[in-house]
Enzyme design. Structure first.
Site, PDB file in Angstrom:
ATOM      1  CB  SER A  72      -0.926   0.004   1.224  1.00  0.00           C
ATOM      2  OG  SER A  72      -1.857   1.068   1.144  1.00  0.00           O
ATOM      3  CG  ASP A  73       3.005   4.794  -1.575  1.00  0.00           C
ATOM      4  OD1 ASP A  73       3.976   4.600  -0.822  1.00  0.00           O
ATOM      5  OD2 ASP A  73       2.821   5.880  -2.167  1.00  0.00           O
ATOM      6  CD  GLN A  74      -2.522   8.558   2.866  1.00  0.00           C
ATOM      7  OE1 GLN A  74      -1.852   9.048   3.755  1.00  0.00           O
ATOM      8  NE2 GLN A  74      -3.755   8.123   3.053  1.00  0.00           N
ATOM      9  CB  ALA A 109      -2.522   2.792  -4.381  1.00  0.00           C
TER      10      ALA A 109
END
EC number: 3.6.1.-
Length: 199
Positions: A72-74, A109
């Site tokens: 996940s990434d933001q 994401a």
């Protein structure tokens, strides 16, 4: 005889994501993905978040091809410009000054990779956040108390950071904290792990 569920791995060093994934009450391991998070020239925040989420999951899945791996990434998106983790007080103050009175889209994401059956998918869960007009004193007081230096956009909505905001618009409530659990469950089911399936 029932087949054993595959090992579930969270490819992340984020304590926020670990705590969120624990809500699903699934056993899982945690591994650091060791991924280069440098944006590419001209890369849009949403594209960056999707690419990094997938890259993190792929990095760990390479070492564990039989596992189901979550990445996940933001990236905070201020008028198309990516705003990352500030790292320290001064940069956090600068970020909050820029976001004061603005709408910021937190592009979150999540990706799930399962190499043994060729599964690889990523989904975006954008969250539109409207910041209040913030005074210098409010920003300094907030940063001294919450110290959100490891958070994209310098605001912890799950803590005192909610007082910085006028509005949050999202269809996946945990996305702003860092892991959109509705989409995570969707991808896990597609990869062969159903959080509501009895052991």
């Amino acid at each position: 005889m029932s087949l054993m569920k595959p090992l579930l791995i969270l490819a992340s060093t984020s304590r926020y994501r670990r705590e969120l994934l624990e809500r699903l009450r699934l056993p899982f391991a945690v591994q650091a993905p060791q991924t280069d998070e440098t944006p590419r020239p001209g890369e849009a925040p949403a594209a960056l978040a999707l690419r990094l989420a997938l890259a993190k999951a792929q990095a760990v899945a390479t070492r564990h091809p039989d596992a189901v791996v979550i990445g996940s990434d933001q990236v905070a998106d201020l008028n198309g410009e990516p705003i990352g983790k500030p790292g320290d007080f001064d940069r956090a103050a600068q970020q909050l000054h820029r976001m004061s009175g603005q709408q910021v889209v937190f592009q979150t994401a999540v990706a799930v990779v399962r190499r043994d059956c060729g599964f690889e998918r990523a989904l975006l869960a954008p969250v539109t956040v409207t910041f209040r007009s913030l005074s210098e004193a409010e920003i300094k007081h907030y940063l001294a108390l919450d110290q959100p230096f490891d958070c994209a956009g310098s605001a912890k909505s799950e803590s005192l950071g909610v007082a910085l905001l006028e509005r949050i618009d999202s269809d996946d409530p945990t996305a702003l904290v860092g892991l959109p659990l509705i989409r995570t469950c969707q991808l896990l089911r597609a990869a062969g792990i159903d959080p509501l399936s009895p052991p």
